[in-house]
Design an enzyme around this catalytic site. Structure first.
Site, short mmCIF file in Angstrom:
data_model
loop_
_atom_site.label_atom_id
_atom_site.label_comp_id
_atom_site.label_asym_id
_atom_site.label_seq_id
_atom_site.Cartn_x
_atom_site.Cartn_y
_atom_site.Cartn_z
N LYS A 224 -49.06 -43.45 -87.85
CA LYS A 224 -48.24 -44.64 -88.08
C LYS A 224 -48.59 -45.35 -89.39
CE LYS A 224 -46.54 -45.73 -83.48
NZ LYS A 224 -46.60 -46.63 -82.31
N ARG A 258 -51.10 -40.74 -77.12
CA ARG A 258 -49.78 -40.17 -77.41
C ARG A 258 -49.79 -39.75 -78.87
NH1 ARG A 258 -44.95 -41.94 -79.59
NH2 ARG A 258 -43.04 -41.06 -78.67
#
Length: 276
Positions: A224, A258
């Site tokens: 991210k 995740r």
């Protein structure tokens, strides 16, 4: 007795030992792997790699939730998602597949097609039927913290107290979910959603405070912008930073990672388990 157990299609999965969830995006526009998988064989090959590398779950998504992602209709989301879900379950009938959707109709169709978990970035806030639907389906529910929509979320980064505000959000959402008879709830603090770069790191720094909710914690920080913007690189170069943050997340209580890169996440787990 295991502290954290979820019921997936009649199979009890204990989360006291953390697990890895592999990300499989069926979107042409996801920030890292969008459009990478173009054929049935691409999806099957990637799913097989993730299972072989040690993923307990796969997370399928057909609607990109990156900032300013374009709108996708319910029909198109279902049309993208269901054929790939059915393909995967035909090849891997015992697979535990999570569905990344905030829409009750898509959730219902996917569970009826054999999916095991609903992963909702909005915690039921973007579809008033979601909590009732998940309660009726009787499946585990991952609820994430976000404000607004994927399109508007970065306009909502003002908090009185970041951690307290997010804990308040979860206490309210959990109460609502319980009122609809949702038994297995997993919490996702929502790294990158309605949070500035500094707020993401404050959230990581104080993440053990979420243990007060007494529910398993999922962390999704894979590649991210909180990593690559800090380091001045790109999503493609953010695996090392992802591994660092996954390690810290596990030390602070994460039960599910995740990730795009299953092998590296599983190795992180193995090394930490050896130490701890």
């Amino acid at each position: 007795m295991s502290e954290f157990t979820i019921n997936c299609k009649g199979k009890l999965v204990e989360l006291d030992t953390p697990k890895v969830m592999g990300i499989l995006n069926i979107t042409p526009n996801s920030f890292y792997d969008g459009g990478r998988y173009k054929s049935d064989s691409d999806f099957l090959k990637q799913a097989e790699t993730m299972f072989v590398d040690g993923a307990t779950f796969l997370d399928l998504g057909a609607y990109s939730s990156k900032p300013n992602a374009e709108f996708v209709s319910v029909e198109e989301e279902a049309q993208r998602l269901l054929p790939v879900l059915e393909l995967l379950l035909k090849e891997f009938p015992d697979a535990l597949i999570s569905i990344d959707t905030f829409r009750a109709d898509v959730a219902k169709k996917a569970i009826n097609s054999g999916a095991a978990i609903i992963n909702d970035i909005s915690g039921g806030m973007l579809d008033s039927n979601m909590l009732q639907t998940v309660g009726e389906l009787g499946v585990p529910y991952i609820m994430m913290h976000m404000r607004g929509t994927p399109n508007t979320m970065q306009q909502f980064t003002q908090y009185t107290n970041l951690i307290n505000d997010i804990l308040y959000y979860f206490s309210e959402r959990i109460s609502s979910a319980r009122s609809y008879n949702i038994k297995d709830i997993i919490i996702d603090p929502g790294f990158g959603f309605s949070k500035t770069l500094d707020q993401n790191y404050e959230l990581m720094q104080k993440m053990e405070l979420f243990s007060i909710l007494e529910l398993p914690l999922l962390v999704g920080i894979s590649r991210k912008s909180m990593i690559y913007k800090l380091l001045g690189t790109t999503p493609k170069e953010a695996l090392n930073g992802t591994t660092v943050l996954n390690t810290i997340s596990l030390q602070k209580g994460a039960k599910i990672l995740r990730v795009h890169d299953v092998k590296e996440a599983v190795e992180t787990l193995q090394i930490l388990n050896k130490i701890l």
